[in-house]
Design a protein around this motif. Structure first.
Motif, PDB file in Angstrom:
ATOM      1  N   ALA A   2       8.091 -68.675 -22.139  1.00 57.01           N
ATOM      2  CA  ALA A   2       8.004 -70.288 -21.831  1.00 57.01           C
ATOM      3  C   ALA A   2       9.120 -71.204 -22.655  1.00 57.01           C
ATOM      4  O   ALA A   2       9.177 -71.040 -23.944  1.00 57.01           O
ATOM      5  CB  ALA A   2       6.743 -70.665 -22.119  1.00 57.01           C
ATOM      6  N   GLY A  37       9.639 -71.853 -16.989  1.00 55.84           N
ATOM      7  CA  GLY A  37       9.878 -70.307 -17.217  1.00 55.84           C
ATOM      8  C   GLY A  37       8.779 -69.419 -17.576  1.00 55.84           C
ATOM      9  O   GLY A  37       9.157 -68.482 -18.211  1.00 55.84           O
ATOM     10  N   TRP A  38       7.533 -69.885 -17.479  1.00 52.40           N
ATOM     11  CA  TRP A  38       6.446 -69.032 -18.113  1.00 52.40           C
ATOM     12  C   TRP A  38       6.026 -67.969 -16.859  1.00 52.40           C
ATOM     13  O   TRP A  38       6.127 -68.152 -16.009  1.00 52.40           O
ATOM     14  CB  TRP A  38       5.106 -70.053 -18.570  1.00 52.40           C
ATOM     15  CG  TRP A  38       4.937 -70.999 -17.464  1.00 52.40           C
ATOM     16  CD1 TRP A  38       5.470 -72.393 -17.289  1.00 52.40           C
ATOM     17  CD2 TRP A  38       4.085 -70.907 -16.409  1.00 52.40           C
ATOM     18  NE1 TRP A  38       5.076 -73.199 -16.265  1.00 52.40           N
ATOM     19  CE2 TRP A  38       4.214 -72.306 -15.626  1.00 52.40           C
ATOM     20  CE3 TRP A  38       3.194 -70.039 -15.916  1.00 52.40           C
ATOM     21  CZ2 TRP A  38       3.480 -72.597 -14.442  1.00 52.40           C
ATOM     22  CZ3 TRP A  38       2.422 -70.404 -14.843  1.00 52.40           C
ATOM     23  CH2 TRP A  38       2.536 -71.761 -14.066  1.00 52.40           C
ATOM     24  N   ALA A  39       5.604 -66.928 -17.759  1.00 46.13           N
ATOM     25  CA  ALA A  39       5.175 -65.720 -16.897  1.00 46.13           C
ATOM     26  C   ALA A  39       3.940 -66.045 -16.134  1.00 46.13           C
ATOM     27  O   ALA A  39       3.018 -66.815 -16.591  1.00 46.13           O
ATOM     28  CB  ALA A  39       4.883 -64.544 -17.713  1.00 46.13           C
ATOM     29  N   ARG A  40       3.820 -65.671 -14.582  1.00 48.98           N
ATOM     30  CA  ARG A  40       2.848 -65.914 -13.874  1.00 48.98           C
ATOM     31  C   ARG A  40       1.773 -64.718 -13.951  1.00 48.98           C
ATOM     32  O   ARG A  40       2.092 -63.672 -14.181  1.00 48.98           O
ATOM     33  CB  ARG A  40       3.306 -66.275 -12.290  1.00 48.98           C
ATOM     34  CG  ARG A  40       3.360 -67.722 -12.069  1.00 48.98           C
ATOM     35  CD  ARG A  40       4.282 -68.418 -12.799  1.00 48.98           C
ATOM     36  NE  ARG A  40       4.764 -69.792 -12.131  1.00 48.98           N
ATOM     37  CZ  ARG A  40       5.689 -70.525 -12.644  1.00 48.98           C
ATOM     38  NH1 ARG A  40       6.487 -70.524 -13.676  1.00 48.98           N
ATOM     39  NH2 ARG A  40       5.601 -71.745 -12.007  1.00 48.98           N
ATOM     40  N   GLN A  41       0.455 -65.137 -14.075  1.00 52.78           N
ATOM     41  CA  GLN A  41      -0.565 -64.176 -13.677  1.00 52.78           C
ATOM     42  C   GLN A  41      -0.666 -63.478 -12.359  1.00 52.78           C
ATOM     43  O   GLN A  41      -0.687 -64.127 -11.615  1.00 52.78           O
ATOM     44  CB  GLN A  41      -2.057 -64.805 -14.125  1.00 52.78           C
ATOM     45  CG  GLN A  41      -2.942 -63.947 -13.987  1.00 52.78           C
ATOM     46  CD  GLN A  41      -3.325 -63.008 -15.230  1.00 52.78           C
ATOM     47  OE1 GLN A  41      -2.550 -63.069 -16.205  1.00 52.78           O
ATOM     48  NE2 GLN A  41      -4.248 -61.824 -14.950  1.00 52.78           N
ATOM     49  N   ASP A 192      -2.929 -69.268 -13.108  1.00 51.15           N
ATOM     50  CA  ASP A 192      -1.592 -68.302 -13.118  1.00 51.15           C
ATOM     51  C   ASP A 192      -0.982 -68.443 -14.336  1.00 51.15           C
ATOM     52  O   ASP A 192       0.067 -67.896 -14.523  1.00 51.15           O
ATOM     53  CB  ASP A 192      -0.820 -68.965 -12.008  1.00 51.15           C
ATOM     54  CG  ASP A 192      -0.228 -70.557 -12.219  1.00 51.15           C
ATOM     55  OD1 ASP A 192      -1.058 -71.133 -13.253  1.00 51.15           O
ATOM     56  OD2 ASP A 192       0.286 -70.837 -11.396  1.00 51.15           O
ATOM     57  N   THR A 194      -0.859 -66.567 -18.187  1.00 50.28           N
ATOM     58  CA  THR A 194      -1.329 -65.532 -18.572  1.00 50.28           C
ATOM     59  C   THR A 194      -2.048 -65.631 -20.244  1.00 50.28           C
ATOM     60  O   THR A 194      -1.983 -66.670 -20.779  1.00 50.28           O
ATOM     61  CB  THR A 194      -0.276 -64.497 -18.692  1.00 50.28           C
ATOM     62  OG1 THR A 194       0.812 -64.707 -19.878  1.00 50.28           O
ATOM     63  CG2 THR A 194       0.447 -64.051 -17.308  1.00 50.28           C
ATOM     64  N   GLU A 196      -0.967 -64.144 -22.609  1.00 45.67           N
ATOM     65  CA  GLU A 196       0.080 -64.353 -23.641  1.00 45.67           C
ATOM     66  C   GLU A 196       0.349 -65.752 -24.114  1.00 45.67           C
ATOM     67  O   GLU A 196       0.619 -66.128 -25.250  1.00 45.67           O
ATOM     68  CB  GLU A 196       1.504 -63.654 -22.881  1.00 45.67           C
ATOM     69  CG  GLU A 196       2.817 -63.855 -23.911  1.00 45.67           C
ATOM     70  CD  GLU A 196       3.894 -63.352 -23.262  1.00 45.67           C
ATOM     71  OE1 GLU A 196       5.275 -63.572 -23.945  1.00 45.67           O
ATOM     72  OE2 GLU A 196       4.033 -62.735 -22.140  1.00 45.67           O
ATOM     73  N   ASP A 197       0.237 -66.790 -22.846  1.00 49.70           N
ATOM     74  CA  ASP A 197       0.502 -68.336 -23.325  1.00 49.70           C
ATOM     75  C   ASP A 197      -0.949 -68.924 -23.640  1.00 49.70           C
ATOM     76  O   ASP A 197      -0.949 -69.863 -24.129  1.00 49.70           O
ATOM     77  CB  ASP A 197       1.119 -68.786 -22.192  1.00 49.70           C
ATOM     78  CG  ASP A 197       2.668 -68.353 -22.063  1.00 49.70           C
ATOM     79  OD1 ASP A 197       3.249 -68.325 -23.139  1.00 49.70           O
ATOM     80  OD2 ASP A 197       2.981 -68.097 -21.062  1.00 49.70           O
TER      81      ASP A 197
END
Length: 216
Positions: A2, A37-41, A192, A194, A196-197
């Motif tokens: 992110a 730019g964060w990863a999506r679940q 959405d 994850t 991680e965030d």
């Protein structure tokens, strides 16, 4: 990974469930407003089937409106960016039609009717005449179109109370101070972001059974 945004950006569809109380976790939208730019679940939602159903209903509406002699603009043609003191509000309505001095903002929904759909329409009706000069003086009303009915959203529903509540929500989401985090199995299931965030994310056990009691 992110990345921090230079200025908070809020997509219009992130707000309606918070405005109507269907969702309570403001932190999820606060995070998206402040990061990119964060990863999506991963999701088991059938996105392609939904898009096909939505597109079919959308094309039906385009054809019907054009047959009535209305000017019709579609999706990306309707994009707006409304810059406030604390955040940018962006979005795009499915359809905008014009017939004489009457303008209709139209959103099509392939699923069941929900209270937040009307709130989403009110956001569009608020933002479009402010962000798009060509609609500044138009008489704008809204319609949410389902497979079997049309729900009309009158001009007067974008009133001072709605603008006050929407503005207060946007200011909370745009604040440097993180909004309240309200993790729950129901909301986390469809979120959405994850773990991680969001370390507070609740991973749903779909096999969990109900607990029995002899109290009733």
């Amino acid at each position: 990974m992110a990345e921090q945004r230079d200025f908070p950006y809020i997509w219009a569809t992130w707000l309606p469930k918070l405005l109507t109380g269907e969702n309570s976790c403001e932190w999820a939208v606060w995070f998206k407003a402040h990061h990119k730019g964060w990863a999506r679940q991963p999701s088991d939602f059938d996105q392609s089937a939904w898009m096909q159903a939505h597109t079919s209903l959308l094309n039906q509406q385009i054809e019907e409106r054009e047959e009535r002699g209305h000017e019709v603009s579609v999706e990306n043609q309707n994009a707006f960016r409304l810059v406030g003191e604390t955040a940018i509000l962006g979005g795009k309505a499915d359809l905008i039609t014009r017939h004489g001095d009457r303008v209709r903002v139209i959103d099509v929904k392939a699923g069941q009717e929900r209270p937040w759909h009307a709130a989403q329409m009110r956001i569009y009706m608020y933002a479009i005449p402010r962000a798009r000069p060509e609609f500044a003086d138009a008489r704008i009303a809204g319609e949410v179109v389902y497979r079997d009915r049309v729900s009309r959203v009158p001009r007067g529903s974008v009133n001072r109370g709605f603008i006050r509540d929407m503005g207060a929500l946007i200011r909370r989401l745009a604040s440097d101070e993180p909004a309240r985090r309200v993790p729950s199995a129901q909301e986390c299931r469809f979120c959405d972001i994850t773990s991680e965030d969001c370390p507070a994310r609740i991973e749903v056990d779909t096999k969990r059974k109900a607990v029995a009691t002899d109290d009733f």
